[in-house]
Design a protein around this motif. Structure first.
Motif, short mmCIF file in Angstrom:
data_model
loop_
_atom_site.label_atom_id
_atom_site.label_comp_id
_atom_site.label_asym_id
_atom_site.label_seq_id
_atom_site.Cartn_x
_atom_site.Cartn_y
_atom_site.Cartn_z
N TYR A 112 0.84 -1.19 0.00
CA TYR A 112 0.00 0.00 0.00
C TYR A 112 0.87 1.25 0.00
O TYR A 112 2.05 1.21 0.41
N PHE A 113 0.31 2.37 -0.44
CA PHE A 113 0.98 3.65 -0.37
C PHE A 113 0.88 4.17 1.06
O PHE A 113 -0.16 4.09 1.70
N ASP A 114 1.96 4.77 1.57
CA ASP A 114 2.11 4.96 3.02
C ASP A 114 1.06 5.86 3.66
O ASP A 114 0.78 5.73 4.85
N VAL A 115 0.45 6.81 2.93
CA VAL A 115 -0.49 7.73 3.59
C VAL A 115 -1.84 7.08 3.88
O VAL A 115 -2.60 7.60 4.70
N TYR A 116 -2.15 5.99 3.21
CA TYR A 116 -3.51 5.44 3.31
C TYR A 116 -3.88 5.04 4.73
O TYR A 116 -4.99 5.35 5.20
N ILE A 117 -3.00 4.33 5.41
CA ILE A 117 -3.34 3.80 6.73
C ILE A 117 -3.44 4.90 7.79
O ILE A 117 -4.46 4.97 8.51
N PRO A 118 -2.44 5.79 7.92
CA PRO A 118 -2.61 6.83 8.93
C PRO A 118 -3.81 7.74 8.67
O PRO A 118 -4.47 8.19 9.63
N GLN A 119 -4.10 8.03 7.41
CA GLN A 119 -5.26 8.87 7.14
C GLN A 119 -6.56 8.19 7.57
O GLN A 119 -7.45 8.83 8.13
N ALA A 120 -6.66 6.89 7.33
CA ALA A 120 -7.85 6.15 7.76
C ALA A 120 -7.97 6.19 9.28
O ALA A 120 -9.05 6.45 9.83
N ARG A 121 -6.86 5.97 9.97
CA ARG A 121 -6.91 5.90 11.43
C ARG A 121 -7.14 7.28 12.05
O ARG A 121 -7.81 7.39 13.09
N VAL A 128 -8.31 -2.42 6.54
CA VAL A 128 -8.32 -3.88 6.38
C VAL A 128 -7.53 -4.18 5.12
O VAL A 128 -7.87 -3.71 4.03
N MET A 129 -6.45 -4.95 5.26
CA MET A 129 -5.50 -5.12 4.17
C MET A 129 -5.73 -6.44 3.43
O MET A 129 -5.90 -7.49 4.05
N VAL A 130 -5.71 -6.36 2.12
CA VAL A 130 -5.83 -7.54 1.25
C VAL A 130 -4.55 -7.64 0.44
O VAL A 130 -4.24 -6.74 -0.35
N PRO A 131 -3.76 -8.71 0.62
CA PRO A 131 -2.50 -8.79 -0.11
C PRO A 131 -2.71 -9.06 -1.60
O PRO A 131 -3.57 -9.87 -1.98
N MET A 132 -1.95 -8.37 -2.42
CA MET A 132 -1.91 -8.68 -3.85
C MET A 132 -1.18 -10.01 -4.05
O MET A 132 -0.30 -10.37 -3.26
N GLY A 333 10.60 -3.34 0.44
CA GLY A 333 9.22 -3.76 0.29
C GLY A 333 8.46 -3.83 1.60
O GLY A 333 7.24 -3.65 1.63
N SER A 334 9.17 -4.08 2.70
CA SER A 334 8.51 -4.18 4.01
C SER A 334 7.79 -2.89 4.39
O SER A 334 6.86 -2.89 5.18
N ALA A 335 8.21 -1.74 3.79
CA ALA A 335 7.59 -0.46 4.10
C ALA A 335 6.16 -0.38 3.58
O ALA A 335 5.40 0.49 4.00
N PHE A 336 5.79 -1.27 2.67
CA PHE A 336 4.47 -1.24 2.05
C PHE A 336 3.53 -2.30 2.61
O PHE A 336 2.47 -2.55 2.05
N TYR A 337 3.93 -2.95 3.69
CA TYR A 337 3.12 -3.99 4.31
C TYR A 337 2.99 -3.71 5.80
O TYR A 337 3.94 -3.26 6.45
N ILE A 338 1.80 -4.02 6.35
CA ILE A 338 1.60 -3.85 7.78
C ILE A 338 0.88 -5.04 8.42
O ILE A 338 1.11 -5.37 9.58
N GLN A 339 0.02 -5.72 7.65
CA GLN A 339 -0.73 -6.85 8.20
C GLN A 339 -0.30 -8.19 7.63
O GLN A 339 -0.57 -9.24 8.22
N ASN A 340 0.37 -8.19 6.50
CA ASN A 340 0.81 -9.42 5.85
C ASN A 340 2.31 -9.32 5.57
O ASN A 340 2.84 -8.23 5.42
#
Length: 374
Positions: A112-121, A128-132, A333-340
Motif C-alpha cells: 500500500y501507499f504509506d499515507v492510506y493507513i494513517p489517514q484512515a486511522r 483492512v488489508m488484502v494482499p496482492m 518492500g517491508s515499508a508497504f506492508y503492515i498486516q501481511n
C-alpha cells in the motif's frame, strides 16, 4: 506535563523522507522517493510567471474556477464535480474525513501507499488489508477482497496505476471490483495520480464504470513533473463536491492561487502538444534501462504497466546498508506492508530520474552486489 495526543504516533518520519535524507547524507543516487530529476515543462513555468502578481489571493476552497473547468474539460465531466486540493495527499485526506469515521473499515491492498493507513486511522476508521498476489506479475486476489468486506466496510481504497507495484488493473479486475462495491453499497476511492503514465493500453478509469460511487484523485504534480507544486484534484460523484470541499477548507483552505492558475493554463497545452505521450516515451526508455540493467545482474523484476516505479527481488540486501555503503537509495518492500508479510527481498525503484543517474545507480548496485557476494 501534558502529552501530545497518541495519534501523533501515526506521524513519524515516512520511509520515503528517511531514505531521501540518507541519500543526501551519504551522497547516494536516490531511486527511492518518487520525484522527477528533470524540471517541469517550459509552458508550465511560463504560465506560473504570468500568474504571479495577478492571481495571488485566496481562491474558493473548492478551487479556482478556471482550473476546475480545465480539469473537467480534460477528463470529460462537469466542473461542478471537481474539487481542487493541495496535492493528491490532501485529496486523500479530505476523502478520508468525508467518507468514514469511528467504527468503519476501509479495505485496501497490500503493498500500500504509506499515507492510506494513517489517514484512515486519523479519521477513526480501521484499515483492512488484502494482499496482492505476486507470481510473474502483480494481480488482484478477488476472492480475498470479497472475504475482507464486512458490514462495517465503508469504502474500497485503490490506486491505478498502482504505487508501489507499477501494475494496472485489467478490465476484468476493475469490473469485478466495481461489482463488489455495488453489491455491498461501498464508496470507491480511486487514486489515479499516474493516470497519464502508462506503457500499454490506457488504464481503466473506475469512475467511468461507476460514476455514482467513485471518487477519483488526480495530480498535476505527477502529470506535469512538478510534485512540489501541490496541485491535485478530486472528481466526485454528482452533487457531492461542495461537501468534500467543505471538509478540506479546514486543512489548507485553498491551494496556491498562482499555481492553480498556471496549471489551468497548462493542462490544455499539455494535451494539445502531446506532452503526455512524450512523457510516456521518455519514462519508457528509463524503465527499460533500469529493468534490463537489473536483469543483467540476475535479479527478478516485475515489469510495470504504469507509474514510474519498478519492483524487484533483491534477497539478502538491506536498503539502509545499500544507501550507506553502496551509494544507491531504494525503498524496502517491508515499508508497504503492515498486516501481511512482504515477499522476501522485495524492493521498489523509482525511475523518474535521468538516464545518467539510472546508469550510475546500476553501476553502483552491481559493484555493491559483487562485493557482498565475493
Amino acid at each position: 506535563m501534558a502529552n501530545l495526543h497518541p495519534r501523533t504516533q501515526l506521524s513519524k518520519e515516512s520511509i520515503f523522507s528517511h531514505m531521501s535524507r540518507l541519500a543526501v547524507q551519504h551522497g547516494a543516487i536516490n531511486l527511492g522517493q518518487g520525484f522527477p530529476s528533470n524540471p517541469p515543462p517550459a509552458f508550465l513555468q511560463e504560465a506560473a510567471r504570468r500568474a504571479i502578481g495577478t492571481v495571488d489571493q485566496y481562491t474558493p476552497p473548492i478551487g479556482l474556477p478556471r482550473l476546475r473547468e480545465a480539469v473537467a474539460q480534460d477528463l470529460g465531466l462537469a466542473p461542478e464535480d471537481v474539487v481542487i486540493t493541495a496535492g493528491g495527499t490532501e485529496a486523500l485526506h479530505a476523502l478520508a474525513e468525508s467518507l468514514y469515521g469511528p467504527g468503519d473499515e476501509v479495505v485496501m491492498f497490500e503493498p500500500y501507499f504509506d499515507v492510506y493507513i494513517p489517514q484512515a486511522r486519523i479519521a477513526g476508521a480501521e484499515p483492512v488489508m488484502v494482499p496482492m498476489r505476486l507470481t510473474d506479475r502483480w494481480e488482484v486476489d478477488l476472492p480475498a477482497l470479497e472475504r475482507a468486506i464486512t458490514v462495517r466496510t465503508r469504502a474500497l481504497l485503490l490506486t491505478n496505476p498502482y504505487n508501489p507495484t507499477g501494475s494496472v488493473f485489467s478490465r476484468t479486475e476493475a469490473e469485478q471490483i466495481v461489482a463488489l462495491a455495488r453489491q455491498h453499497d461501498l464508496w470507491i476511492i480511486s487514486d489515479e495520480v499516474y493516470d497519464e503514465l502508462y506503457f500499454g493500453p490506457p488504464p481503466i478509469r473506475l469512475r467511468e464504470l461507476a460514476p455514482e460511487r467513485v471518487f477519483t484523485v488526480g495530480s498535476a504534480g505527477k502529470r506535469l513533473e512538478a510534485t512540489g507544486w501541490r496541485i491535485g484534484w478530486i472528481l466526485t460523484p454528482p452533487g457531492l463536491a461542495p461537501q468534500v470541499a467543505g471538509m478540506r477548507q479546514w486543512s489548507s483552505f485553498c491551494s496556491a492561487a498562482p499555481l492553480q492558475a498556471a496549471v489551468a493554463e497548462a493542462l490544455p497545452i499539455a494535451r494539445k502538444e502531446g506532452f503526455y505521450q512524450q512523457l510516456r516515451e521518455s519514462y519508457g526508455r528509463r524503465k527499460d534501462l533500469l529493468e534490463q540493467g537489473l536483469r543483467a545482474m540476475g535479479l527478478q523484476t516485475f515489469a510495470p504497466a504504469g507509474s514510474y516505479f519498478l519492483t524487484a527481488l533483491l534477497p539478502e540486501l538491506d536498503a539502509e546498508t545499500l544507501v550507506r555503503e553502496g551509494g544507491v537509495a531504494i525503498i524496502p518492500g517491508s515499508a508497504f506492508y503492515i498486516q501481511n508479510p512482504a515477499p522476501k527481498g522485495l524492493v521498489r525503484f523509482a525511475f523518474c530520474k535521468t538516464e545518467a543517474e539510472i546508469e550510475q545507480a546500476l553501476e553502483r548496485l552491481e559493484g555493491y552486489l559483487k562485493k557482498v557476494h565475493s
